[in-house]
Design an enzyme around this catalytic site. Structure first.
Site, PDB file in Angstrom:
ATOM      1  CB  SER A  64      -0.773   0.229   1.591  1.00 42.43           C
ATOM      2  OG  SER A  64      -2.254   1.535   1.140  1.00 42.43           O
ATOM      3  CG  ASP A 280      -6.555   0.396  -0.017  1.00 42.93           C
ATOM      4  OD1 ASP A 280      -5.757   1.550   0.029  1.00 42.93           O
ATOM      5  OD2 ASP A 280      -6.189  -0.731   0.551  1.00 42.93           O
ATOM      6  CD  GLU A 370      -9.287   3.097   8.470  1.00 42.25           C
ATOM      7  OE1 GLU A 370      -8.668   2.326   9.107  1.00 42.25           O
ATOM      8  OE2 GLU A 370      -8.579   2.703   7.101  1.00 42.25           O
ATOM      9  CG  ASN A 372      -6.895   6.056   6.585  1.00 46.93           C
ATOM     10  OD1 ASN A 372      -7.516   6.015   5.461  1.00 46.93           O
ATOM     11  ND2 ASN A 372      -5.662   5.506   7.164  1.00 46.93           N
ATOM     12  NE  ARG A 497      -5.390   1.943  16.965  1.00 45.40           N
ATOM     13  CZ  ARG A 497      -4.428   1.798  15.660  1.00 45.40           C
ATOM     14  NH1 ARG A 497      -3.796   2.653  14.847  1.00 45.40           N
ATOM     15  NH2 ARG A 497      -3.807   0.469  14.846  1.00 45.40           N
ATOM     16  CB  SER A 499       0.868   1.400  14.808  1.00 47.54           C
ATOM     17  OG  SER A 499       0.896   0.411  13.177  1.00 47.54           O
ATOM     18  N   GLY A 500      -1.335  -1.466  14.101  1.00 46.99           N
ATOM     19  CA  GLY A 500      -1.432  -2.914  12.931  1.00 46.99           C
ATOM     20  C   GLY A 500      -0.639  -2.861  12.470  1.00 46.99           C
TER      21      GLY A 500
HETATM   22  C1  LIG Z   1      -3.993   6.298  11.701  1.00 49.06           C
HETATM   23  C2  LIG Z   1      -3.810   4.937  10.525  1.00 49.06           C
HETATM   24  O1  LIG Z   1      -4.261   5.957   9.276  1.00 49.06           O
HETATM   25  N1  LIG Z   1      -3.664   4.180  10.497  1.00 49.06           N
HETATM   26  C3  LIG Z   1      -4.243   3.195   9.277  1.00 49.06           C
HETATM   27  C4  LIG Z   1      -2.941   2.005   9.449  1.00 49.06           C
HETATM   28  O2  LIG Z   1      -3.260   1.100  10.398  1.00 49.06           O
HETATM   29  P1  LIG Z   1      -2.073   1.335  12.033  1.00 49.06           P
HETATM   30  O3  LIG Z   1      -3.302  -0.083  12.702  1.00 49.06           O
HETATM   31  O4  LIG Z   1      -2.795   2.512  12.744  1.00 49.06           O
HETATM   32  O5  LIG Z   1      -1.057   1.115  11.119  1.00 49.06           O
HETATM   33  O6  LIG Z   1      -3.333   1.250   8.481  1.00 49.06           O
HETATM   34  C5  LIG Z   1      -4.080   0.667   7.999  1.00 49.06           C
HETATM   35  C6  LIG Z   1      -4.260  -0.458   6.709  1.00 49.06           C
HETATM   36  O7  LIG Z   1      -3.677   0.131   5.605  1.00 49.06           O
HETATM   37  C7  LIG Z   1      -5.720   1.663   8.417  1.00 49.06           C
HETATM   38  O8  LIG Z   1      -6.153   0.461   8.302  1.00 49.06           O
HETATM   39  C8  LIG Z   1      -5.178   2.522   8.689  1.00 49.06           C
HETATM   40  O9  LIG Z   1      -6.001   3.828   9.175  1.00 49.06           O
HETATM   41 MG   LIG Z   2      -3.738   1.342   0.340  1.00 55.99          MG
END
Ligand SMILES: CC(=O)N[C@H]1[C@@H](OP(=O)(O)O)O[C@H](CO)[C@@H](O)[C@@H]1O
Ligand SMILES: [Mg+2]
Length: 542
Positions: A64, A280, A370, A372, A497, A499-500
């Site tokens: 991405s 996306d 979202e 973003n 939080r 990040s994932g």
């Molecule tokens: C604050 C932020 O923009 N977080 C993003 C980012 O996730 P994090 O878990 O914050 O790394 O990547 C994800 C996948 O693309 C998206 O779903 C999410 O909105």
């Molecule tokens: Mg993407």
């Protein structure tokens, strides 16, 4: 299962010693050179998943908006949704199994998930434009072939295109044709039908500048250009011929830095937008006559779409439940506008598309975005059937016209996942139909100044959260500290939080002024650094 072939092939895709990765919010993400064994094994897993649910499964190779050197892989479930959470755990187990345990782990997954190995399997594969993606998708194919499954390699596609193909395939074409032409035809037809209903005079041609993040979006938009009506003129920037993917451009860059991308010259009041690396996500923006940059993010996109849909739903006079789903990152003023001015129920869920998607499925019309810029609209089966019926049978002209617009919206929006191309066409259609300029759209409400920061800690999972990630349960004392800091500022809110997708803790703060939002974000980042095991030097003020 041919365990000898499995042993032989997996040895060609060895797991680096000591490497452990987790299937996170967006599948696996890492430096591309660490991913060969992962993608091979995800080929294996896709076959198991396909056999378990007797349907075609998708695999997308992409990272991405992350740097060009990174890559990633994620699985797509039968109706184009994200992989079911119960299987994320299997994905992590399989990815981290030592070579000699691979057979055992596969057998365990088959038992736990009741996989009938005698069933047929089919997988659709797609990839983004990263230099590493082609080789990695070959390794996916190796995994698929070891377990004897069918596959179709779509090659270079956007992530949402792959989700669309999987959904088309598993609905036996009801959702559309599982080809790129099918996708282009479905979207462009719905778009043209929609703008045909536009009665506003306005400019005869609509120009839009698009920053494609030097990624796949540029390729696919160019392919789609012949399908666009002459009224819509798109200008593609950052098409990948000169610069690196996502470097100083793209939706994520624009949203995080709140400034225009490189490589796109913006004249005052021109409508511009940015896609991310796998197309996306989308954000809009413009520069006013004084040279100030205005970002129109996912919250404002979701708001525009909600306004439009609410008006149409009122006209068709059905008792459809409309709701908006956001995450904690939604700007406080967007939530306030939706709830208080538009009077639409808003729900807040954990970050990550799967959570938003899941919640949005509870309503007749569920809009999710979202901040973003990742989002879409979901229509319940019952709502869709009723709308299509009204188009055919309704005698009242106004009601029928409104139903027709809703029907075209259903066909234009990619209901499987957020889709920059589809969202862009939805927005362009709404702006044309409502006769709105980008400035008028922006003026719906004013964003509260905000700041997003990240801090590195030894183990980000020491932070546990609750209340859709808006409050920290651990480490002890952190939430109390944040509460005290937030009290110092007006109209303020802050949360942290893990990040994932990255090995960081994210910090979000908003307040009455940019200085205050920045100061609050900085103070909270210091609290995280000292209470959650910060690494390296303490964060510096912004
Ligand atoms: C604050 C932020 O923009 N977080 C993003 C980012 O996730 P994090 O878990 O914050 O790394 O990547 C994800 C996948 O693309 C998206 O779903 C999410 O909105
Ligand atoms: Mg993407």
């Amino acid at each position: 299962m041919d365990f000898e072939a499995l042993r032989k092939y997996s040895a060609l895709h060895p797991k680096p010693a000591g490497l452990a990765l987790q299937y996170g919010t967006a599948g696996f993400r890492s430096k591309a050179e660490q991913l060969d064994h992962i993608v091979f094994r995800m080929g294996l897993l896709a076959i198991l998943r396909s056999k378990a649910v007797t349907a075609t499964i998708g695999i997308m190779v992409t990272a991405s908006h992350n740097p060009e050197e990174d890559n990633g892989v994620k699985l797509v479930d039968p109706l184009g949704e994200m992989l079911h959470p119960s299987w994320e755990e299997y994905a992590t187990q399989l990815a981290n199994a030592e070579e000699q345990d691979l057979q055992k782990v596969i057998t365990e997954i088959c038992q736990k998930a009741a996989v009938n190995l005698h069933k047929d399997a089919s997988v659709f594969i797609g990839r983004d434009t990263r230099p590493s993606s082609e080789k990695l998708s070959q390794s996916v194919i190796d995994g698929i072939q070891v377990l004897g499954g069918q596959y179709h390699d779509y090659g270079l596609v956007t992530t949402p295109q792959l989700h669309y193909m999987v959904c088309c395939q598993n609905t036996q074409g009801q959702y559309g044709k599982a080809t790129l032409e099918g996708y282009y035809e479905k979207l462009s037809k719905a778009f043209m039908e929609l703008i045909k209903q536009s009665h506003c005079s306005g400019e005869s041609q609509r120009h839009l500048k698009i920053d494609c993040a030097n990624g796949i979006g540029a390729l696919k938009l160019s392919e789609m250009k012949p399908y666009f009506p002459p009224e819509v003129v798109i200008h593609i920037y950052n098409d990948g011929t000169k610069e690196k993917l996502n470097h100083l451009c793209g939706a994520d860059f624009v949203k995080v830095h709140q400034k225009p991308p490189g490589g796109l010259d913006m004249k005052p009041n021109e409508r511009c937008c940015s896609f991310d690396g796998d197309a996306d996500r989308i954000v809009y923006y413009y520069k006013d006559t004084a040279g100030h940059f205005h970002l129109i993010d996912g919250d404002k996109i979701g708001t525009l779409i909600s306004i439009f849909l609410k008006e149409l739903l009122a006209k068709v006079k059905q008792d459809f439940k409309l709701a908006v789903v956001q995450t904690a990152y939604a700007n406080g003023n967007s939530t306030r506008y939706l709830q208080e001015t538009l009077k639409v129920p808003v729900h807040c869920v954990k970050t990550g598309v799967k959570h938003l998607h899941h919640k949005a499925q509870e309503f007749d019309v569920g809009v999710y975005f979202e901040a973003n810029g990742h989002g879409t609209v979901l229509f319940s089966k019952a709502a869709e059937t009723k709308i299509r019926q009204l188009v055919k049978e309704e005698k009242d002209d106004e009601k029928r016209e409104a139903a027709k617009m809703l029907e075209n919206m259903i066909d234009l929006i990619n209901q499987t996942v957020g889709d920059a191309v589809s969202d862009m066409l939805v927005i362009e259609a709404i702006l044309a139909l409502k006769g709105l300029t980008v400035q008028q759209w922006d003026a719906l409400y004013t964003d509260l100044p905000n700041r997003l920061l990240k801090v590195q800690v030894a183990d980000r999972h020491v932070i546990d959260t609750t209340d859709a990630e808006r409050r920290a349960l651990t480490p002890p004392g952190l939430q109390e500290k944040i509460d005290a800091l937030v009290k110092k500022y007006k109209l303020s809110r802050a949360f942290v939080r893990p990040s994932g997708t990255e090995d960081v803790v994210r910090i979000y703060a908003e307040a009455d002024t940019q200085e205050n939002a920045d100061a609050l974000a900085h103070e909270v980042s210091l609290a995280v650094f000292y209470l959650a095991g910060g690494k390296g030097a303490p964060p510096q003020p912004i």
